[in-house]
Design an enzyme around this catalytic site. Sequence first.
Site, PDB file in Angstrom:
ATOM      1  N   HIS A 123      24.056   8.356  -1.464  1.00 48.93           N
ATOM      2  CA  HIS A 123      22.761   9.028  -1.548  1.00 48.93           C
ATOM      3  C   HIS A 123      22.278   8.910  -3.000  1.00 48.93           C
ATOM      4  CE1 HIS A 123      20.016  12.510  -1.684  1.00 48.93           C
ATOM      5  NE2 HIS A 123      20.015  12.490  -0.364  1.00 48.93           N
ATOM      6  N   ASP A 200      31.111  13.734  -3.282  1.00 46.09           N
ATOM      7  CA  ASP A 200      29.873  14.343  -2.798  1.00 46.09           C
ATOM      8  C   ASP A 200      30.128  14.798  -1.358  1.00 46.09           C
ATOM      9  OD1 ASP A 200      27.487  14.762  -1.508  1.00 46.09           O
ATOM     10  OD2 ASP A 200      26.547  12.883  -2.135  1.00 46.09           O
ATOM     11  N   GLN A 203      27.565  15.991   3.235  1.00 44.28           N
ATOM     12  CA  GLN A 203      27.548  15.757   4.685  1.00 44.28           C
ATOM     13  C   GLN A 203      28.893  16.067   5.342  1.00 44.28           C
ATOM     14  OE1 GLN A 203      24.960  15.336   6.451  1.00 44.28           O
ATOM     15  NE2 GLN A 203      23.513  14.873   4.829  1.00 44.28           N
ATOM     16  N   LYS A 226      23.196  22.659   3.807  1.00 42.37           N
ATOM     17  CA  LYS A 226      23.755  21.701   4.779  1.00 42.37           C
ATOM     18  C   LYS A 226      24.821  22.374   5.639  1.00 42.37           C
ATOM     19  CE  LYS A 226      21.989  17.962   2.527  1.00 42.37           C
ATOM     20  NZ  LYS A 226      20.936  17.103   2.999  1.00 42.37           N
TER      21      LYS A 226
HETATM   22  N1  PMP Z   1      24.474  13.671  -0.892  1.00 39.89           N
HETATM   23  C1  PMP Z   1      24.368  13.459   0.416  1.00 39.89           C
HETATM   24  C2  PMP Z   1      25.402  12.613   1.112  1.00 39.89           C
HETATM   25  C3  PMP Z   1      23.308  14.036   1.131  1.00 39.89           C
HETATM   26  O1  PMP Z   1      23.195  13.815   2.443  1.00 39.89           O
HETATM   27  C4  PMP Z   1      22.365  14.831   0.451  1.00 39.89           C
HETATM   28  C5  PMP Z   1      21.196  15.468   1.174  1.00 39.89           C
HETATM   29  N2  PMP Z   1      20.483  14.618   2.009  1.00 39.89           N
HETATM   30  C6  PMP Z   1      22.533  15.026  -0.912  1.00 39.89           C
HETATM   31  C7  PMP Z   1      23.599  14.435  -1.546  1.00 39.89           C
HETATM   32  C8  PMP Z   1      21.574  15.849  -1.702  1.00 39.89           C
HETATM   33  O2  PMP Z   1      21.581  17.171  -1.280  1.00 39.89           O
HETATM   34  P1  PMP Z   1      20.516  18.182  -1.893  1.00 39.89           P
HETATM   35  O3  PMP Z   1      19.169  17.592  -1.630  1.00 39.89           O
HETATM   36  O4  PMP Z   1      20.743  19.451  -1.153  1.00 39.89           O
HETATM   37  O5  PMP Z   1      20.803  18.285  -3.347  1.00 39.89           O
END
Ligand code: PMP
Length: 411
Positions: A123, A200, A203, A226
Amino acid sequence: MNWKINEVRKDFPILDQQVNGERLAYLDNAATMQQSRPVTDAVLHYYQTTHSNVHRGVYTLSNQATDMYEQAREKVAHFINTESSEQIVFTRSTTESLNLVAQGFGDAVVNPGDEIVISVAEHHSNLIPWQQLASRRSAHLKYIELNEDGSFDMDSATRVITKKTKIVAVAHVGNVIGIQNPINKLEQLAHKVNAYLVVDGAQAVSHMAVDVQELNADFYAFSGHKLGAPTGIGVLFGKSNLLAKMNPVQFGGEMISKVTRDVATWKKTPLKFEAGTPNISGAIGLGVAIDYVQKMGLKSIQDYEEKLMQRMLTGIEGISGVTIYGPHNTKKRLGVLSFNIDGVHPHDVATGLDLLGIEVRAGHHCAQPLMQDLGVAATARASIAFYNNMADVDQLIDGVKQVKEFFLHES
Ligand code: PMP
């Protein structure tokens, strides 16, 4: 399974509504999960009975709010099995947690010529902070490549993780393909060369039990939203000796020990990283969201979601002219299913599904390098949570057929 899906769904009143005149099937849980009644009740109750600022009051309400905020930290610590709650830093989100590590820790340990390793599937929030760090410190950003099915190519990982590597930063579970990545193997590769492992977990946390000691991760980041908590609260776990080494990147109230005209000293971790008034109600909501999933049981959630995913995968696979990205094996896939209807733009797919009450995401999912690898600009993505049911899945499968017929004029 000690819970019944119909009872669980009653705790999520948002699910019980119509969208565009159709039954709502909320399948964008990878973007954000809905909050249960216990979570919203706890937040409301806090505001109606206890709201005040934490850590600095000598009066009753402030002490109560501080206790609630710190109890939430304990719950998070227990949830991901840290040695101590002092290893839990509250942030705004996964994004803020990863930026904090990259700036507060990365700047201190990465030197010119060093290497940082991530994967192609990250991401953007686990990519750009490292790109920026590499550029600030004249270091190099290297990528673990992917196999055909989107899993990490471990030969490539073995090649790119070298003595020059200082940080390896990877997702526990990918947000486009949903593969649970081999953190244990990466941990061995990283620690063998004395690199730090940053995971990270955005998910992962709502789909599987996470044990940071078992993973031996140096840092682990996730977002409350999440997991069924309010937005605006995130978590960074760090090993104690590394948090001690990490510098704060935000300065102000709450995080100081002593300030003179010329210099200031910091409180101990975790408070040295929590400058300013924190998201008190968000932390309390996160504690309750954790209670909720723990009561259901992560193993039980994982087994249930696997059945949903099995049905979704079989159903979508059965539609001709639909491409699925990632493994066709549900044991390997958690939470998300990315797909395209050949010849139909994913935005049209998502808009068409919305008209049928089905909420899915379309776009690059903040993973543009992965899209480039897959050779597409975007995909549609359906993602499940423990409160989804078979009716949601069947509505999606039927919806995809209808959208395909509509756009391609097939019957
Ligand atoms: N890492 C992953 C794998 C994600 O799916 C997400 C959210 N889509 C994030 C980081 C970022 O999360 P946030 O927008 O809550 O900071």
